[in-house]
Motif scaffolding. Structure first.
Motif, PDB file in Angstrom:
ATOM      1  N   MET A   1      39.915  28.732  96.465  1.00 15.10           N
ATOM      2  CA  MET A   1      38.838  29.698  96.216  1.00 15.10           C
ATOM      3  C   MET A   1      38.588  29.847  94.722  1.00 15.10           C
ATOM      4  N   PHE A   2      37.446  30.396  94.389  1.00 18.19           N
ATOM      5  CA  PHE A   2      37.065  30.633  93.005  1.00 18.19           C
ATOM      6  C   PHE A   2      36.837  32.129  92.801  1.00 18.19           C
ATOM      7  N   ILE A   3      36.997  32.579  91.570  1.00 19.90           N
ATOM      8  CA  ILE A   3      36.579  33.922  91.188  1.00 19.90           C
ATOM      9  C   ILE A   3      35.655  33.801  89.985  1.00 19.90           C
ATOM     10  N   ASP A   4      34.468  34.377  90.122  1.00 13.76           N
ATOM     11  CA  ASP A   4      33.520  34.444  89.008  1.00 13.76           C
ATOM     12  C   ASP A   4      33.895  35.683  88.207  1.00 13.76           C
ATOM     13  N   THR A   5      34.454  35.471  87.020  1.00  9.22           N
ATOM     14  CA  THR A   5      35.040  36.583  86.274  1.00  9.22           C
ATOM     15  C   THR A   5      34.040  37.367  85.433  1.00  9.22           C
ATOM     16  N   HIS A   6      32.754  36.957  85.465  1.00 13.00           N
ATOM     17  CA  HIS A   6      31.759  37.683  84.660  1.00 13.00           C
ATOM     18  C   HIS A   6      30.377  37.373  85.216  1.00 13.00           C
ATOM     19  N   VAL A   7      29.830  38.327  85.968  1.00 11.86           N
ATOM     20  CA  VAL A   7      28.527  38.109  86.589  1.00 11.86           C
ATOM     21  C   VAL A   7      27.750  39.418  86.587  1.00 11.86           C
ATOM     22  N   HIS A   8      26.448  39.308  86.454  1.00 13.79           N
ATOM     23  CA  HIS A   8      25.586  40.497  86.415  1.00 13.79           C
ATOM     24  C   HIS A   8      24.776  40.592  87.714  1.00 13.79           C
ATOM     25  N   LEU A   9      25.481  40.824  88.818  1.00 12.67           N
ATOM     26  CA  LEU A   9      24.791  41.030  90.098  1.00 12.67           C
ATOM     27  C   LEU A   9      23.944  42.298  90.075  1.00 12.67           C
ATOM     28  N   ASN A  10      24.183  43.126  89.072  1.00 10.18           N
ATOM     29  CA  ASN A  10      23.434  44.374  88.880  1.00 10.18           C
ATOM     30  C   ASN A  10      22.146  44.157  88.081  1.00 10.18           C
ATOM     31  N   ALA A  11      21.797  42.912  87.797  1.00  4.96           N
ATOM     32  CA  ALA A  11      20.597  42.607  87.009  1.00  4.96           C
ATOM     33  C   ALA A  11      19.343  42.696  87.872  1.00  4.96           C
ATOM     34  N   ASP A  12      18.232  43.022  87.224  1.00  5.17           N
ATOM     35  CA  ASP A  12      16.951  43.118  87.942  1.00  5.17           C
ATOM     36  C   ASP A  12      16.558  41.806  88.611  1.00  5.17           C
ATOM     37  N   GLN A  13      17.053  40.687  88.069  1.00  6.87           N
ATOM     38  CA  GLN A  13      16.685  39.373  88.615  1.00  6.87           C
ATOM     39  C   GLN A  13      17.134  39.175  90.066  1.00  6.87           C
ATOM     40  N   TYR A  14      18.064  40.025  90.531  1.00  6.73           N
ATOM     41  CA  TYR A  14      18.565  39.895  91.900  1.00  6.73           C
ATOM     42  C   TYR A  14      18.033  40.976  92.839  1.00  6.73           C
ATOM     43  N   GLU A  15      17.084  41.742  92.375  1.00  5.94           N
ATOM     44  CA  GLU A  15      16.609  42.881  93.152  1.00  5.94           C
ATOM     45  C   GLU A  15      16.071  42.468  94.526  1.00  5.94           C
ATOM     46  N   GLU A  16      15.416  41.308  94.588  1.00  7.10           N
ATOM     47  CA  GLU A  16      14.761  40.889  95.824  1.00  7.10           C
ATOM     48  C   GLU A  16      15.698  40.218  96.826  1.00  7.10           C
ATOM     49  N   ASP A  17      16.782  39.599  96.336  1.00  9.27           N
ATOM     50  CA  ASP A  17      17.577  38.762  97.253  1.00  9.27           C
ATOM     51  C   ASP A  17      19.085  38.849  96.996  1.00  9.27           C
ATOM     52  N   LEU A  18      19.565  40.020  96.616  1.00  6.81           N
ATOM     53  CA  LEU A  18      20.978  40.164  96.256  1.00  6.81           C
ATOM     54  C   LEU A  18      21.905  39.743  97.395  1.00  6.81           C
ATOM     55  N   GLN A  19      21.600  40.166  98.617  1.00 10.87           N
ATOM     56  CA  GLN A  19      22.473  39.839  99.745  1.00 10.87           C
ATOM     57  C   GLN A  19      22.577  38.330  99.942  1.00 10.87           C
ATOM     58  N   GLU A  20      21.463  37.639  99.783  1.00 11.80           N
ATOM     59  CA  GLU A  20      21.475  36.183  99.926  1.00 11.80           C
ATOM     60  C   GLU A  20      22.280  35.520  98.812  1.00 11.80           C
ATOM     61  N   VAL A  21      22.150  36.046  97.591  1.00 10.87           N
ATOM     62  CA  VAL A  21      22.905  35.522  96.444  1.00 10.87           C
ATOM     63  C   VAL A  21      24.404  35.674  96.701  1.00 10.87           C
ATOM     64  N   ILE A  22      24.807  36.843  97.181  1.00 13.16           N
ATOM     65  CA  ILE A  22      26.218  37.088  97.469  1.00 13.16           C
ATOM     66  C   ILE A  22      26.699  36.173  98.593  1.00 13.16           C
ATOM     67  N   GLN A  23      25.889  36.003  99.619  1.00 13.00           N
ATOM     68  CA  GLN A  23      26.289  35.135 100.734  1.00 13.00           C
ATOM     69  C   GLN A  23      26.436  33.682 100.288  1.00 13.00           C
ATOM     70  N   ARG A  24      25.537  33.221  99.418  1.00 15.93           N
ATOM     71  CA  ARG A  24      25.653  31.843  98.904  1.00 15.93           C
ATOM     72  C   ARG A  24      26.956  31.672  98.108  1.00 15.93           C
ATOM     73  N   ALA A  25      27.325  32.705  97.371  1.00  9.04           N
ATOM     74  CA  ALA A  25      28.588  32.646  96.627  1.00  9.04           C
ATOM     75  C   ALA A  25      29.770  32.519  97.589  1.00  9.04           C
ATOM     76  N   LEU A  26      29.800  33.357  98.601  1.00  8.40           N
ATOM     77  CA  LEU A  26      30.894  33.301  99.578  1.00  8.40           C
ATOM     78  C   LEU A  26      30.937  31.948 100.270  1.00  8.40           C
ATOM     79  N   ASP A  27      29.764  31.405 100.593  1.00 13.84           N
ATOM     80  CA  ASP A  27      29.693  30.096 101.251  1.00 13.84           C
ATOM     81  C   ASP A  27      30.192  28.975 100.338  1.00 13.84           C
TER      82      ASP A  27
END
Length: 256
Positions: free
Chosen positions: A1-27
């Motif tokens: 497994m990997f850990i992304d040690t610095h990410v801005h999931l709180n950025a406006d750029q993810y407002e529309e699709d945050l859940q999908e972004v998180i799911q792609r990371a888990l996948d």
């Protein structure tokens, strides 16, 4: 497994699709992420995210570019929020001489205050450094940042400075730029710095790795950083993944 040690999931750029972004990371086997808040709005979002998702953690601090906006009340608020068990670091803080919004002396004083806050809370510190290496390293030494240690986030400096930071109880974190063809220094650092001192990150939505350079970055791409480190060190990606994850767990005191 990997850990992304610095990410801005709180950025406006993810407002529309945050859940999908998180799911792609888990996948992509990115099973944990540290969300970085650096001002009031992003810290508030980071705190909400760590309560919502069990595999997210937060680092909270005040960015040097906006140092001029930071008040004592803001620092007190950060201190109070840092009592949350999933807040694992103070930052990102540091120095940024590329942008001129905040005068250098104000940035430097705020960095000192956040190093002292990290020491008070016994948390490591996340350092942003842009065009300010000499002052940054000097202040870390003067403020005895080695007491808590920290991480040089998205490190772009020399091997020599990296070794100085390691001697101060710091980790070196590499992101997308290590994959860029013209990124001489990050590739040298990836090659020469022992794996036990390295972590990996995306700094998403910024600094997407090759071949996604120039596009919106996201945590699912952190394996590309690991792949380049593995190529440079002539070891397996699994070895990089295992070591950098163990390093991050130790550094952030994440127990599994």
């Amino acid at each position: 497994m990997f850990i992304d040690t610095h990410v801005h999931l709180n950025a406006d750029q993810y407002e529309e699709d945050l859940q999908e972004v998180i799911q792609r990371a888990l996948d992509a086997d990115v099973k944990e992420m540290v969300v970085v808040g650096f001002d009031r709005p992003t810290i508030e979002k980071a705190m909400k995210l760590i309560d919502e998702y069990p595999f997210l953690y937060a680092a909270i601090g005040w960015h040097p570019v906006d140092a001029i906006d930071c008040t004592e009340a803001d620092l007190q608020w950060i201190e109070e929020l840092a009592a949350h068990p999933k807040v694992v670091a103070i930052g990102e803080t540091g120095l940024d001489y590329y942008w001129d919004k905040s005068p250098k002396e104000i940035q430097q004083e705020l960095l000192r205050k956040q190093i002292r806050l990290a020491q008070k809370l016994d948390l490591p510190i996340v350092i942003h450094n842009r065009d300010a290496t000499e002052d940054c390293v000097r202040i870390l030494k003067e403020e005895h940042a080695e007491i808590t240690g920290g991480v040089m986030h998205c490190y772009s400096g020399s091997v020599e400075i990296a070794k100085e930071c390691i001697n101060m109880n710091f980790m070196i974190s590499l992101g997308g730029p290590v994959t860029f063809k013209n990124a001489k220094k990050p590739k040298e650092v990836a090659t020469e710095i022992p794996l036990e001192y390295l972590m990996i990150e995306t700094d998403a939505p910024y600094l997407a790795p090759h071949p996604h350079r120039g596009k919106r970055n996201e945590p699912s791409l952190v394996p590309l950083v690991a792949e380049e480190i593995a190529r440079l060190k002539e070891i397996s990606v699994d070895e990089v993944a295992s070591a950098t994850t163990a390093n991050a767990h130790r550094f952030y005191k994440i127990t599994k």
